[in-house]
Write a protein that holds these residues in place. Structure first.
Motif, PDB file in Angstrom:
ATOM      1  N   HIS A 150       6.658  84.669  71.965  1.00 38.53           N
ATOM      2  CA  HIS A 150       7.839  84.790  71.104  1.00 38.53           C
ATOM      3  C   HIS A 150       8.608  83.473  71.040  1.00 38.53           C
ATOM      4  CE1 HIS A 150      11.323  86.454  69.108  1.00 38.53           C
ATOM      5  NE2 HIS A 150      12.090  86.013  70.085  1.00 38.53           N
ATOM      6  N   GLY A 151       8.861  82.880  72.194  1.00 41.10           N
ATOM      7  CA  GLY A 151       9.609  81.622  72.211  1.00 41.10           C
ATOM      8  C   GLY A 151       8.890  80.509  71.480  1.00 41.10           C
ATOM      9  N   GLU A 152       7.574  80.483  71.594  1.00 43.79           N
ATOM     10  CA  GLU A 152       6.796  79.466  70.875  1.00 43.79           C
ATOM     11  C   GLU A 152       6.904  79.675  69.370  1.00 43.79           C
ATOM     12  OE1 GLU A 152       3.509  78.791  74.463  1.00 43.79           O
ATOM     13  OE2 GLU A 152       3.035  80.114  72.768  1.00 43.79           O
ATOM     14  N   GLY A 153       6.883  80.929  68.937  1.00 39.91           N
ATOM     15  CA  GLY A 153       7.068  81.213  67.509  1.00 39.91           C
ATOM     16  C   GLY A 153       8.438  80.765  67.033  1.00 39.91           C
ATOM     17  N   VAL A 154       9.459  81.048  67.840  1.00 43.32           N
ATOM     18  CA  VAL A 154      10.826  80.633  67.490  1.00 43.32           C
ATOM     19  C   VAL A 154      10.921  79.110  67.427  1.00 43.32           C
ATOM     20  CG1 VAL A 154      13.221  80.586  68.322  1.00 43.32           C
ATOM     21  CG2 VAL A 154      11.921  82.729  68.353  1.00 43.32           C
ATOM     22  N   ALA A 155      10.274  78.426  68.355  1.00 38.99           N
ATOM     23  CA  ALA A 155      10.280  76.963  68.339  1.00 38.99           C
ATOM     24  C   ALA A 155       9.724  76.433  67.020  1.00 38.99           C
ATOM     25  CB  ALA A 155       9.464  76.432  69.518  1.00 38.99           C
ATOM     26  N   ILE A 156       8.590  76.973  66.606  1.00 40.57           N
ATOM     27  CA  ILE A 156       7.986  76.569  65.329  1.00 40.57           C
ATOM     28  C   ILE A 156       8.955  76.835  64.183  1.00 40.57           C
ATOM     29  CG2 ILE A 156       6.125  77.094  63.687  1.00 40.57           C
ATOM     30  CD1 ILE A 156       4.389  77.742  66.222  1.00 40.57           C
ATOM     31  N   GLY A 157       9.545  78.034  64.191  1.00 44.10           N
ATOM     32  CA  GLY A 157      10.465  78.403  63.125  1.00 44.10           C
ATOM     33  C   GLY A 157      11.675  77.493  63.049  1.00 44.10           C
ATOM     34  N   MET A 158      12.270  77.171  64.206  1.00 46.03           N
ATOM     35  CA  MET A 158      13.453  76.309  64.223  1.00 46.03           C
ATOM     36  C   MET A 158      13.139  74.927  63.662  1.00 46.03           C
ATOM     37  SD  MET A 158      15.483  77.137  67.814  1.00 46.03           S
ATOM     38  CE  MET A 158      14.129  76.666  68.902  1.00 46.03           C
ATOM     39  N   TYR A 159      12.039  74.351  64.121  1.00 47.83           N
ATOM     40  CA  TYR A 159      11.716  72.988  63.701  1.00 47.83           C
ATOM     41  C   TYR A 159      11.321  72.936  62.233  1.00 47.83           C
ATOM     42  CZ  TYR A 159       9.324  68.584  63.047  1.00 47.83           C
ATOM     43  OH  TYR A 159       8.928  67.368  62.551  1.00 47.83           O
ATOM     44  N   GLN A 160      10.423  73.820  61.820  1.00 49.50           N
ATOM     45  CA  GLN A 160       9.922  73.773  60.451  1.00 49.50           C
ATOM     46  C   GLN A 160      11.031  74.030  59.428  1.00 49.50           C
ATOM     47  OE1 GLN A 160       6.979  72.774  59.363  1.00 49.50           O
ATOM     48  NE2 GLN A 160       6.218  72.417  61.429  1.00 49.50           N
ATOM     49  N   GLN A 198      22.590  81.837  55.233  1.00 50.77           N
ATOM     50  CA  GLN A 198      22.297  81.458  53.857  1.00 50.77           C
ATOM     51  C   GLN A 198      21.488  82.570  53.207  1.00 50.77           C
ATOM     52  OE1 GLN A 198      23.234  78.440  52.451  1.00 50.77           O
ATOM     53  NE2 GLN A 198      22.344  78.897  50.456  1.00 50.77           N
ATOM     54  N   LYS A 199      22.105  83.282  52.277  1.00 51.38           N
ATOM     55  CA  LYS A 199      21.383  84.315  51.540  1.00 51.38           C
ATOM     56  C   LYS A 199      20.529  83.659  50.470  1.00 51.38           C
ATOM     57  CE  LYS A 199      22.053  88.845  49.383  1.00 51.38           C
ATOM     58  NZ  LYS A 199      23.049  89.863  48.972  1.00 51.38           N
ATOM     59  N   VAL A 200      19.234  83.948  50.501  1.00 52.58           N
ATOM     60  CA  VAL A 200      18.285  83.258  49.627  1.00 52.58           C
ATOM     61  C   VAL A 200      17.516  84.286  48.804  1.00 52.58           C
ATOM     62  CG1 VAL A 200      16.247  81.768  49.585  1.00 52.58           C
ATOM     63  CG2 VAL A 200      18.048  81.369  51.277  1.00 52.58           C
ATOM     64  N   ASP A 201      17.465  84.066  47.492  1.00 55.04           N
ATOM     65  CA  ASP A 201      16.632  84.916  46.641  1.00 55.04           C
ATOM     66  C   ASP A 201      15.177  84.791  47.080  1.00 55.04           C
ATOM     67  OD1 ASP A 201      14.829  85.210  44.028  1.00 55.04           O
ATOM     68  OD2 ASP A 201      16.667  86.361  43.726  1.00 55.04           O
ATOM     69  N   TRP A 202      14.487  85.919  47.120  1.00 53.77           N
ATOM     70  CA  TRP A 202      13.117  85.908  47.643  1.00 53.77           C
ATOM     71  C   TRP A 202      12.227  84.911  46.909  1.00 53.77           C
ATOM     72  CZ3 TRP A 202      10.914  86.754  51.940  1.00 53.77           C
ATOM     73  CH2 TRP A 202       9.515  86.825  52.019  1.00 53.77           C
ATOM     74  N   GLN A 203      12.445  84.716  45.634  1.00 52.54           N
ATOM     75  CA  GLN A 203      11.628  83.797  44.857  1.00 52.54           C
ATOM     76  C   GLN A 203      11.844  82.336  45.279  1.00 52.54           C
ATOM     77  OE1 GLN A 203       9.303  85.022  42.832  1.00 52.54           O
ATOM     78  NE2 GLN A 203      10.079  87.039  43.459  1.00 52.54           N
ATOM     79  N   GLU A 204      12.983  82.078  45.944  1.00 49.44           N
ATOM     80  CA  GLU A 204      13.305  80.727  46.383  1.00 49.44           C
ATOM     81  C   GLU A 204      12.796  80.419  47.800  1.00 49.44           C
ATOM     82  OE1 GLU A 204      15.034  78.292  44.532  1.00 49.44           O
ATOM     83  OE2 GLU A 204      14.482  79.712  42.965  1.00 49.44           O
ATOM     84  N   VAL A 205      12.347  81.444  48.518  1.00 46.74           N
ATOM     85  CA  VAL A 205      11.958  81.254  49.915  1.00 46.74           C
ATOM     86  C   VAL A 205      10.848  80.203  50.084  1.00 46.74           C
ATOM     87  CG1 VAL A 205      10.892  82.409  51.921  1.00 46.74           C
ATOM     88  CG2 VAL A 205      12.777  83.516  50.681  1.00 46.74           C
ATOM     89  N   PRO A 206       9.837  80.150  49.220  1.00 43.04           N
ATOM     90  CA  PRO A 206       8.770  79.163  49.429  1.00 43.04           C
ATOM     91  C   PRO A 206       9.260  77.737  49.583  1.00 43.04           C
ATOM     92  CG  PRO A 206       8.054  80.762  47.805  1.00 43.04           C
ATOM     93  CD  PRO A 206       9.513  81.060  48.088  1.00 43.04           C
ATOM     94  N   LYS A 207      10.357  77.381  48.921  1.00 46.08           N
ATOM     95  CA  LYS A 207      10.813  75.987  49.033  1.00 46.08           C
ATOM     96  C   LYS A 207      11.351  75.677  50.423  1.00 46.08           C
ATOM     97  CE  LYS A 207      15.677  76.083  47.510  1.00 46.08           C
ATOM     98  NZ  LYS A 207      16.626  75.658  46.444  1.00 46.08           N
ATOM     99  N   TYR A 208      11.721  76.733  51.186  1.00 40.68           N
ATOM    100  CA  TYR A 208      12.211  76.523  52.558  1.00 40.68           C
ATOM    101  C   TYR A 208      11.066  76.398  53.565  1.00 40.68           C
ATOM    102  CZ  TYR A 208      16.884  77.573  50.872  1.00 40.68           C
ATOM    103  OH  TYR A 208      18.074  77.537  50.191  1.00 40.68           O
ATOM    104  N   LEU A 209       9.852  76.613  53.104  1.00 39.60           N
ATOM    105  CA  LEU A 209       8.690  76.495  53.969  1.00 39.60           C
ATOM    106  C   LEU A 209       7.958  75.169  53.772  1.00 39.60           C
ATOM    107  CD1 LEU A 209       7.195  80.101  53.741  1.00 39.60           C
ATOM    108  CD2 LEU A 209       8.846  79.184  55.375  1.00 39.60           C
ATOM    109  N   GLY A 210       8.485  74.322  52.927  1.00 39.98           N
ATOM    110  CA  GLY A 210       7.880  73.008  52.716  1.00 39.98           C
ATOM    111  C   GLY A 210       6.739  73.036  51.717  1.00 39.98           C
TER     112      GLY A 210
END
Length: 354
Positions: A264-274, A342-354
């Motif tokens: 779990h912590g490793e997943g959170v680490a990835i999420g925080m950095y990315q 930050q409330k994000v429209d689902w269609q906009e989520v891909p831009k937050y993943l790089g």
């Protein structure tokens, strides 16, 4: 002894933090729940051989009849079938509504055992005794109890506060380095969203020995941050969502690999950095923040990437419980120590993943 009060009205309780606390739990439980006659210790195959006998002796010395329920260690046990088995064992042990469940273990045991307590006879008292760093600083506090469904992590659960949380930091001595660092990812999270000084302190420890020498302070700081947030938003409808920094992507990574590759912590680490790397690129986060996070994660051998295609992550994230209708709330850093929702429209989520 450090004591943190969680002020939730009728559901208020204390978190007690001290090295060597485990042998005192029996007398504390008896004083807290004088009508209890039986106690069920819920633990797992890793923790029970180390600490269950000591806890049982403490409870028996306080006059309680003790039953042990031991599940297989690992996230794979956090499911409806194991929950059902645990409930059957509580019933077979003859526990009544005035008795108590004690969860002795990490986040899986605390989440599943707490949900069992919330469900059995429509709710009996439970006490958290977290044995991993992740559980001590995060999952044992705040009353979120749950199991996983095939569709996603923690999708069946409840808000059910413990009667107390007893944190014996001596129990961390048996943690492997990987799981010490796993829990530290959540401490880094607290620093990111609320406490830049905590972030800097974690980044500054010379090594794990220095960290462990100061661990009571780290645990108390994290618990206090969470307690103050939970007091303002017990049911996770606003401010408490800050605690999910890194978790939306992190949960997707965990689930993608069937909870068998990243902790779990490793997943959170990835999420925080990315996420922070991307929000910095988008001009939403102070420049240099992602590099600071990268540096501290690397210091503790925590991962930065998962090697999963964006489309696969989006498919899993679509079932995240933080998604509401056509939007999802992401937690974004303005800078280290300042997280915002930050409330994000689902269609906009891909831009937050790089």
């Amino acid at each position: 002894m450090k004591k943190i009060h969680v002020a939730l009205g009728a559901h208020a309780y204390d978190i007690e933090i001290a090295a060597g606390l485990l042998p005192q739990v029996g007398s504390k439980v008896a004083a807290l729940l004088p009508k209890a006659r039986k106690a069920a210790i819920i633990s797992d195959t890793n923790v029970a051989p180390l600490y269950a006998t000591k806890l049982q002796a403490s409870l028996e010395e306080a006059g309680l009849v003790v039953h042990k329920v031991v599940i297989e260690a690992g996230e794979q046990s956090k499911n409806m079938q194991v929950l059902s088995d645990v409930l059957e064992q509580l019933a077979a042990a003859g526990l009544t509504r005035t008795d108590v469940v004690l969860t002795l273990g990490g986040g899986v045991v605390g989440d599943l055992g707490g949900f069992a307590a919330a469900s059995f006879m429509r709710g009996i008292a439970f006490v958290q005794i977290p044995t991993s760093l992740l559980a001590q600083i995060d999952s044992s506090v705040g009353g979120k109890v749950a199991v996983d469904l095939k569709a996603g992590k923690n999708l069946a659960g409840a808000f059910y506060q413990p009667k107390a949380v007893f944190i014996d930091t001596d129990l961390l001595a048996t943690l492997s380095t990987r799981f010490l660092h796993d829990g530290l990812a959540e401490a880094i999270k607290y620093g990111c969203i609320k406490d830049a000084a905590l972030f800097e302190k974690i980044a500054g420890y010379a090594d794990d020995a220095a960290l462990l020498a100061d661990i009571d302070s780290v645990v108390a700081t994290c618990c206090a941050i969470k307690a103050r947030i939970v007091e303002q938003d017990e049911f996770d409808t606003g401010l408490r969502m800050l605690l999910n920094f890194g978790h939306t992507l992190g949960h997707a990574v965990e689930q993608h690999f069937g909870y068998s590759c990243f902790t779990h912590g490793e997943g959170v680490a990835i999420g925080m950095y990315q996420l922070t790397k991307r929000t910095e690129e988008l001009g939403m986060t102070a420049q240099g923040s992602a590099e600071l996070i990268k540096s501290v994660l690397e210091k503790y051998n925590l991962p930065l990437t998962a090697g999963v295609e964006k489309a696969q992550l989006l498919d899993t994230m679509a079932r995240d419980k933080k998604k509401n209708g056509n939007s999802i709330t992401l937690i974004i850093l303005q800078q280290i120590g300042e997280g915002v929702l930050q409330k994000v429209d689902w269609q906009e989520v891909p831009k937050y993943l790089g």
